[in-house]
Design an enzyme around this catalytic site. Structure first.
Site, PDB file in Angstrom:
ATOM      1  N   LYS A   1      30.032  44.577  33.620  1.00  0.00           N
ATOM      2  CA  LYS A   1      29.748  43.148  33.476  1.00  0.00           C
ATOM      3  C   LYS A   1      28.794  42.695  34.561  1.00  0.00           C
ATOM      4  CE  LYS A   1      32.323  38.841  33.753  1.00  0.00           C
ATOM      5  NZ  LYS A   1      33.651  38.279  33.936  1.00  0.00           N
TER       6      LYS A   1
ATOM      7  N   LYS B   1      31.553  45.227  38.281  1.00  0.00           N
ATOM      8  CA  LYS B   1      31.287  43.810  38.052  1.00  0.00           C
ATOM      9  C   LYS B   1      30.391  43.312  39.176  1.00  0.00           C
ATOM     10  CE  LYS B   1      33.417  39.303  37.524  1.00  0.00           C
ATOM     11  NZ  LYS B   1      34.663  38.531  37.466  1.00  0.00           N
TER      12      LYS B   1
HETATM   13  C1  PBG Z   1      35.909  35.686  37.525  1.00  0.00           C
HETATM   14  C2  PBG Z   1      35.235  35.740  36.206  1.00  0.00           C
HETATM   15  C3  PBG Z   1      33.863  35.574  35.988  1.00  0.00           C
HETATM   16  C4  PBG Z   1      33.673  35.627  34.616  1.00  0.00           C
HETATM   17  C5  PBG Z   1      34.890  35.889  34.039  1.00  0.00           C
HETATM   18  N1  PBG Z   1      35.848  35.950  35.039  1.00  0.00           N
HETATM   19  C6  PBG Z   1      32.734  35.510  36.878  1.00  0.00           C
HETATM   20  C7  PBG Z   1      32.765  34.765  38.132  1.00  0.00           C
HETATM   21  O1  PBG Z   1      33.105  33.574  38.164  1.00  0.00           O
HETATM   22  O2  PBG Z   1      32.411  35.367  39.147  1.00  0.00           O
HETATM   23  C8  PBG Z   1      32.337  35.443  33.955  1.00  0.00           C
HETATM   24  C9  PBG Z   1      32.303  35.391  32.474  1.00  0.00           C
HETATM   25  C10 PBG Z   1      31.061  34.807  31.937  1.00  0.00           C
HETATM   26  O3  PBG Z   1      30.133  34.444  32.684  1.00  0.00           O
HETATM   27  O4  PBG Z   1      30.989  34.704  30.704  1.00  0.00           O
HETATM   28  N2  PBG Z   1      37.165  36.243  37.535  1.00  0.00           N
END
Ligand code: PBG
Length: 325
Positions: free
Chosen positions: A250, A198
């Site tokens: 991701k 991620k």
């Molecule tokens: C953090 C989280 C994020 C997303 C889902 N959970 C990213 C973040 O804030 O760093 C992103 C999902 C999206 O952008 O659709 N736990």
């Protein structure tokens, strides 16, 4: 061979193209991320993600039933607490009556027999500082102190009946700690969908509005550097060794090379998350009449599948499932 080679022969008719298509896109391969907000009577549109809502408990149930009827493979739920309920430890995340756990119970009850219910297992929606972990006295995200919070959160989520826990916080050792905690409490059947790779991405912007994030600054001390490729393989191997049942990459679109690397090496199914900024970009361009919306959505999903994702989290899951069936 006589004459020249003619690859176009197999592209001549729709039937020929269908016959030789290498990649499939099916409703069961799509997972719908959903947001449930505390205290909402009516769903609330997210302005940077036109067409996506923060749900009330009622609209969540309805949207889930609709998604399942369309044939989607699963639902991933995020909780949006009231601002006044956030604290430095993200206490509401492990409270059985917290918004996310109530939402998960509603989903498990409503559609749990016919789909896969997934929980976001991360503190950032619930912490007053917006980080994915708890802070040390110096203000750094404290990896090891966070692990116990994740275990507590995971146990509360497992209790709701969620099938899979999505470990999205990027703390070292999170999968192993959660697996051990679940097993010790008897939740041996609760699975882990590990966000293996991620990245610290600018494309998360709209999501932060979607969950009412309190974050100031960034997550670069725990999410991966977009410059790095090899590191994703290391993260994958750690998550596999720690007991991940499914691994995720991701974001998707700017990281298709990473997705291919992970898909080539993973011994478990691979997911990819088409994130909020990817949704917002295609939506905005389509609203301006600059690209064909349906074509761009389906092509983006197909590309993610072709790069190696067995399943794709996408805010278009229900709509795309309708198109595909
Ligand atoms: C953090 C989280 C994020 C997303 C889902 N959970 C990213 C973040 O804030 O760093 C992103 C999902 C999206 O952008 O659709 N736990």
């Amino acid at each position: 061979m006589t004459g020249m080679d003619r690859p176009r022969r197999l592209r001549r008719t729709p039937a020929l193209r269908r016959l030789v298509a290498e990649t499939t896109l099916q409703p069961r391969q799509l997972i719908l991320p959903m947001f449930v907000a505390d205290g909402l009577a009516e769903p609330r549109e997210i302005s940077s993600m036109p067409g996506v809502q923060q749900h009330s408990m009622d609209s969540l149930r309805k949207a889930a039933v609709e998604a399942v009827a369309a044939g989607v493979g699963g639902l991933m739920l995020f909780g949006v607490p009231k601002a006044e309920d956030k604290d430095p430890l993200g206490s509401q995340a492990s409270d059985p009556e917290g918004i996310l756990n109530r939402g998960l119970r509603a989903l498990a009850h409503e559609v749990g027999d016919s789909t896969v219910v997934m929980a976001d297992t991360c503190l950032d929606e619930f912490t007053s500082h917006g980080h994915c972990g708890v802070l040390s006295p110096e203000g750094a995200v404290d990896n090891d102190a966070t692990l116990q919070r994740y275990v507590d959160m995971a146990l509360a989520q497992a209790e709701t009946g969620a099938d899979l826990l999505g470990t999205s916080g990027m703390m070292d050792g999170q999968v192993g700690a959660i697996r051990a905690g679940l097993d010790a409490a008897g939740y041996t059947d609760t699975g882990i969908l590990a966000y293996a790779a991620k990245y610290a991405s600018a494309f998360y912007g709209p999501f932060r509005e979607a969950v009412g994030s309190s974050l100031e600054g960034d997550r670069r001390t725990y999410q991966q550097d977009p410059a790095n490729r090899r590191e994703a393989v290391r993260e994958l191997e750690l998550d596999l060794a720690e007991g991940a049942d499914i691994v995720m990459v991701k974001p998707a679109m700017s990281y298709l090379d990473i997705l291919r690397d992970v898909a080539d090496r993973s011994t478990v199914p691979v997911a990819a998350y088409q994130i909020s900024g990817e949704y917002a970009m295609i939506t905005a361009a389509a609203q301006n009449g600059w690209i064909d919306r349906r074509g761009a959505i389906l092509e983006s999903l197909l590309g993610i599948r072709r790069a190696g994702a067995d399943m794709v989290l996408t805010y278009w899951a229900t709509e795309a499932a309708h198109w595909l069936s």
